[in-house]
Motif scaffolding. Structure first.
Motif, PDB file in Angstrom:
ATOM      1  N   SER A  38     -51.114 -10.213  30.436  1.00  0.00           N
ATOM      2  CA  SER A  38     -51.714 -11.082  29.418  1.00  0.00           C
ATOM      3  C   SER A  38     -52.215 -10.285  28.223  1.00  0.00           C
ATOM      4  O   SER A  38     -52.264 -10.803  27.101  1.00  0.00           O
ATOM      5  CB  SER A  38     -52.851 -11.910  30.022  1.00  0.00           C
ATOM      6  N   ALA A  39     -52.583  -9.012  28.429  1.00  0.00           N
ATOM      7  CA  ALA A  39     -52.994  -8.176  27.299  1.00  0.00           C
ATOM      8  C   ALA A  39     -51.864  -8.002  26.297  1.00  0.00           C
ATOM      9  O   ALA A  39     -52.101  -7.796  25.098  1.00  0.00           O
ATOM     10  CB  ALA A  39     -53.467  -6.810  27.807  1.00  0.00           C
ATOM     11  N   TRP A  40     -50.613  -8.131  26.783  1.00  0.00           N
ATOM     12  CA  TRP A  40     -49.468  -7.985  25.882  1.00  0.00           C
ATOM     13  C   TRP A  40     -49.307  -9.176  24.947  1.00  0.00           C
ATOM     14  O   TRP A  40     -48.547  -9.109  23.974  1.00  0.00           O
ATOM     15  CB  TRP A  40     -48.187  -7.763  26.696  1.00  0.00           C
ATOM     16  N   ILE A  41     -50.024 -10.256  25.195  1.00  0.00           N
ATOM     17  CA  ILE A  41     -50.014 -11.380  24.251  1.00  0.00           C
ATOM     18  C   ILE A  41     -50.569 -10.916  22.902  1.00  0.00           C
ATOM     19  O   ILE A  41     -50.095 -11.347  21.841  1.00  0.00           O
ATOM     20  CB  ILE A  41     -50.840 -12.554  24.806  1.00  0.00           C
ATOM     21  N   LEU A  42     -51.549 -10.007  22.927  1.00  0.00           N
ATOM     22  CA  LEU A  42     -52.077  -9.403  21.701  1.00  0.00           C
ATOM     23  C   LEU A  42     -51.266  -8.185  21.290  1.00  0.00           C
ATOM     24  O   LEU A  42     -50.919  -8.017  20.120  1.00  0.00           O
ATOM     25  CB  LEU A  42     -53.540  -8.997  21.901  1.00  0.00           C
ATOM     26  N   SER A  43     -50.960  -7.319  22.254  1.00  0.00           N
ATOM     27  CA  SER A  43     -50.289  -6.063  21.925  1.00  0.00           C
ATOM     28  C   SER A  43     -48.909  -6.279  21.326  1.00  0.00           C
ATOM     29  O   SER A  43     -48.516  -5.593  20.370  1.00  0.00           O
ATOM     30  CB  SER A  43     -50.182  -5.187  23.188  1.00  0.00           C
ATOM     31  N   ALA A  44     -48.152  -7.235  21.857  1.00  0.00           N
ATOM     32  CA  ALA A  44     -46.808  -7.497  21.335  1.00  0.00           C
ATOM     33  C   ALA A  44     -46.872  -7.959  19.888  1.00  0.00           C
ATOM     34  O   ALA A  44     -46.038  -7.571  19.048  1.00  0.00           O
ATOM     35  CB  ALA A  44     -46.107  -8.547  22.197  1.00  0.00           C
ATOM     36  N   PHE A  45     -47.866  -8.777  19.578  1.00  0.00           N
ATOM     37  CA  PHE A  45     -48.050  -9.258  18.208  1.00  0.00           C
ATOM     38  C   PHE A  45     -48.370  -8.098  17.268  1.00  0.00           C
ATOM     39  O   PHE A  45     -47.806  -7.990  16.168  1.00  0.00           O
ATOM     40  CB  PHE A  45     -49.170 -10.297  18.194  1.00  0.00           C
ATOM     41  N   LEU A  46     -49.279  -7.203  17.692  1.00  0.00           N
ATOM     42  CA  LEU A  46     -49.660  -6.068  16.855  1.00  0.00           C
ATOM     43  C   LEU A  46     -48.489  -5.112  16.636  1.00  0.00           C
ATOM     44  O   LEU A  46     -48.252  -4.638  15.520  1.00  0.00           O
ATOM     45  CB  LEU A  46     -50.845  -5.326  17.480  1.00  0.00           C
ATOM     46  N   LEU A  47     -47.754  -4.813  17.703  1.00  0.00           N
ATOM     47  CA  LEU A  47     -46.612  -3.913  17.579  1.00  0.00           C
ATOM     48  C   LEU A  47     -45.557  -4.495  16.640  1.00  0.00           C
ATOM     49  O   LEU A  47     -45.034  -3.803  15.766  1.00  0.00           O
ATOM     50  CB  LEU A  47     -46.002  -3.645  18.955  1.00  0.00           C
ATOM     51  N   ASN A  82     -43.545 -19.279  30.942  1.00  0.00           N
ATOM     52  CA  ASN A  82     -44.026 -18.113  31.683  1.00  0.00           C
ATOM     53  C   ASN A  82     -44.485 -17.049  30.695  1.00  0.00           C
ATOM     54  O   ASN A  82     -44.293 -17.188  29.472  1.00  0.00           O
ATOM     55  CB  ASN A  82     -42.943 -17.561  32.626  1.00  0.00           C
ATOM     56  N   ILE A  83     -45.071 -15.987  31.209  1.00  0.00           N
ATOM     57  CA  ILE A  83     -45.664 -14.965  30.349  1.00  0.00           C
ATOM     58  C   ILE A  83     -44.595 -14.234  29.536  1.00  0.00           C
ATOM     59  O   ILE A  83     -44.829 -13.861  28.381  1.00  0.00           O
ATOM     60  CB  ILE A  83     -46.491 -13.953  31.187  1.00  0.00           C
ATOM     61  N   GLY A  84     -43.399 -14.056  30.092  1.00  0.00           N
ATOM     62  CA  GLY A  84     -42.337 -13.377  29.361  1.00  0.00           C
ATOM     63  C   GLY A  84     -41.925 -14.146  28.122  1.00  0.00           C
ATOM     64  O   GLY A  84     -41.735 -13.562  27.047  1.00  0.00           O
ATOM     65  N   GLN A  85     -41.773 -15.460  28.258  1.00  0.00           N
ATOM     66  CA  GLN A  85     -41.410 -16.284  27.103  1.00  0.00           C
ATOM     67  C   GLN A  85     -42.510 -16.281  26.050  1.00  0.00           C
ATOM     68  O   GLN A  85     -42.221 -16.256  24.849  1.00  0.00           O
ATOM     69  CB  GLN A  85     -41.127 -17.716  27.569  1.00  0.00           C
ATOM     70  N   LEU A  86     -43.769 -16.292  26.476  1.00  0.00           N
ATOM     71  CA  LEU A  86     -44.873 -16.285  25.523  1.00  0.00           C
ATOM     72  C   LEU A  86     -44.933 -14.963  24.762  1.00  0.00           C
ATOM     73  O   LEU A  86     -45.136 -14.945  23.544  1.00  0.00           O
ATOM     74  CB  LEU A  86     -46.195 -16.539  26.246  1.00  0.00           C
ATOM     75  N   ILE A  87     -44.738 -13.858  25.466  1.00  0.00           N
ATOM     76  CA  ILE A  87     -44.756 -12.547  24.802  1.00  0.00           C
ATOM     77  C   ILE A  87     -43.599 -12.452  23.804  1.00  0.00           C
ATOM     78  O   ILE A  87     -43.770 -11.942  22.681  1.00  0.00           O
ATOM     79  CB  ILE A  87     -44.686 -11.415  25.849  1.00  0.00           C
ATOM     80  N   LEU A 122     -50.685 -19.218  33.418  1.00  0.00           N
ATOM     81  CA  LEU A 122     -49.329 -18.688  33.532  1.00  0.00           C
ATOM     82  C   LEU A 122     -49.133 -17.857  34.793  1.00  0.00           C
ATOM     83  O   LEU A 122     -48.069 -17.258  34.990  1.00  0.00           O
ATOM     84  CB  LEU A 122     -48.974 -17.862  32.286  1.00  0.00           C
ATOM     85  N   GLU A 123     -50.177 -17.800  35.628  1.00  0.00           N
ATOM     86  CA  GLU A 123     -50.122 -17.104  36.915  1.00  0.00           C
ATOM     87  C   GLU A 123     -49.623 -15.673  36.750  1.00  0.00           C
ATOM     88  O   GLU A 123     -48.662 -15.237  37.392  1.00  0.00           O
ATOM     89  CB  GLU A 123     -49.233 -17.877  37.897  1.00  0.00           C
ATOM     90  N   THR A 124     -50.297 -14.941  35.877  1.00  0.00           N
ATOM     91  CA  THR A 124     -49.914 -13.566  35.614  1.00  0.00           C
ATOM     92  C   THR A 124     -51.116 -12.652  35.812  1.00  0.00           C
ATOM     93  O   THR A 124     -52.166 -13.083  36.294  1.00  0.00           O
ATOM     94  CB  THR A 124     -49.347 -13.431  34.179  1.00  0.00           C
TER      95      THR A 124
END
Length: 477
Positions: free
Chosen positions: A52-61, A102-107, A45-47
């Motif tokens: 990319s850590a927010w892929i986990l953090s967003a889920f937890l929050l 992109n990373i925003g859509q995935l988060i 995703l070229e980030t």
């Protein structure tokens, strides 16, 4: 006991159990399946690693914020209906992640997926309502065991897909599991026969959500922003103020989301503290053991140089041990008493952690000693919902289990950030690799956390169950 709305009660009970096991397994598998792929996602995703850590953090929050609210909705309006809504949202979030550009859509998709943690407390509430009392400990232990085992399998599946397929297949798999679970819920789970009175506590939900976001954001961003930075300290202070305000507001409401008396009741308080400790101790292993296995062997013997897939497989015996251990909670309780499953689970966890802290440079040591940790984990995970069922009325089962899952989520964040802090500090000035001393420190920390859990466990049991909790069991409905 009021009969279930079916002509074959035995088949209905079996269908309910299979359905809930499937739904919980789908959630728990996808909870960790992205962990082995974070490096790959960063490149694809070229980030940056921070994003990319927010892929986990967003889920937890998202999970922490939505779970108590959805649990309360289940208590008020019916667990089946809310479970269906959660699974629809989860499937949509998985589909969105699979198509993310992109990373925003995935988060954003991961935020939607966070609703799925509510599957766990809703399942516990459904089990308590639908099953005979004598089958409840076994069923709760089985479902709890699947939560832990699924998380372990997620690491293995994530590794396999990262090594051989596109990362998008991770979320395609999640969407398929959500759809299958949705169809099974509509077929097998009966409508709720017991609902709580009152309405939805929106002020309480808003204060709880804001307080949790502030605290968890401070914990997740502490390593990158600095633990003594104004932003982190300010977020911690804001979180404490908001959660303190929540306690004041909830005391004055008849339909409170958080029952302050229930929350501060010593057995319930200890049960939530045990969940927090367990979450922290578990994540020490989830993050440390795969890192150790994938690292190239150094002069101090730290590392096996394995693939992502093999690193996940080294956790497999421990994950498989969780399920039978959780299923044994009812039998242990009937023979030794209600204090022993939780205390014994933490003691087994401690034993495995101590052994692996003392000897972890051979693969068989990881397999065997983490197997002991897994057995202890199964007992703890099976004991917690059983203890909650003994404390709270039937109409608050979903809410109380939701708060317990939040406690474990907060513990997971604390454990992951402590592990990251130890690893970062130990690698300062090193050209490559994590020293063995860092891994040893983390294994000892997990043992220390489990010792505290074992010490407080006897206080999680009430000497005599309150009349409200007893009278609300299915048999007396």
């Amino acid at each position: 006991m009021t009969a279930s709305p079916t002509t074959d009660p035995a088949a209905n009970v079996t269908g309910v159990m299979v359905t809930l096991v499937t739904a919980v397994f789908g959630y728990s598998l996808m909870q960790t399946v992205v962990v082995p792929t974070l490096g790959l996602l960063t490149r694809e995703l070229e980030t940056t690693r921070t994003w990319s850590a927010w892929i986990l953090s967003a889920f937890l929050l998202s999970s922490a914020v939505l779970t108590p609210l959805l649990g309360r909705l289940g208590d008020l309006y019916g667990k089946r209906q809310v479970m269906i809504g959660v699974l629809v949202a989860y499937a949509a979030g998985m589909a969105g992640a699979a198509m993310a550009q992109n990373i925003g859509q995935l988060i954003a998709a991961r935020v939607v997926q966070g609703a799925a943690l509510a599957v766990v407390p809703l399942s516990m509430a459904i089990l308590r309502e639908a099953l005979p009392r004598e089958r409840l400990p076994f069923a709760m232990g089985l479902v709890s065991g699947v939560v832990g085992a699924g998380a372990g399998f997620g690491l293995v599946v994530g590794g396999l897909m990262a090594d051989h397929l596109s990362w998008r297949y991770l979320f395609v798999l999640g969407a398929l599991l959500a759809v299958v679970s949705l169809l099974m819920v509509t077929r097998w789970v009966p409508a709720s026969r017991h609902t709580a009175s009152g309405g939805l506590d929106l002020p309480g939900a808003a204060l709880l959500a804001a307080g949790l976001v502030a605290v968890l954001l401070a914990l997740t961003q502490g390593p990158s922003w600095g633990w003594t930075s104004g932003w982190v300290l300010g977020l911690f202070a804001l979180g404490v103020l908001l959660l303190g305000g929540l306690m004041v507001v909830e005391r004055a409401r008849k339909d409170a989301l958080i029952d302050v008396g229930e929350l501060t009741d010593p057995p319930m308080l200890v049960t939530h503290a045990a969940a927090l400790l367990f979450g922290a101790g578990s994540y020490f292993f989830y993050l440390t053991m795969p890192l150790f296995a994938q690292q190239q062997p150094g002069a101090d013997g730290a590392g096996f140089g394995t693939s992502v897939t093999v690193a996940g497989l080294l956790l497999l015996p421990g994950m498989l041990a969780i399920i039978p251990a959780g299923m044994a909670v009812g039998r242990i309780t009937s023979v030794l008493g209600p204090r022993w499953p939780l205390a014994g689970g933490f003691l087994l966890f401690t034993t495995g952690a101590v052994l692996i802290a003392m000897a972890h440079t051979a693969r068989w040591e990881h397999l065997v000693f983490y197997g002991i940790v897994g057995a202890g984990s199964g007992l703890v995970m099976g004991a917690l919902p059983k203890l909650i069922a003994d404390i709270v009325p039937l109409t608050r089962t979903g809410t109380a289990n939701g708060i317990n899952n939040i406690s474990r989520t907060v513990g997971s964040v604390i454990g992951s950030q402590l592990a990251a802090a130890v690893i970062v500090s130990s690698t300062s000035g090193r050209a490559v690799g994590v020293p063995d001393s860092a891994f040893t420190t983390l294994f000892w920390l997990s043992a220390a956390v489990a010792v505290i859990g074992a010490a407080i466990s006897p206080f999680a049991v009430r000497r005599k169950a309150p009349a409200a909790a007893v009278s609300a069991t299915p048999q007396d409905a």
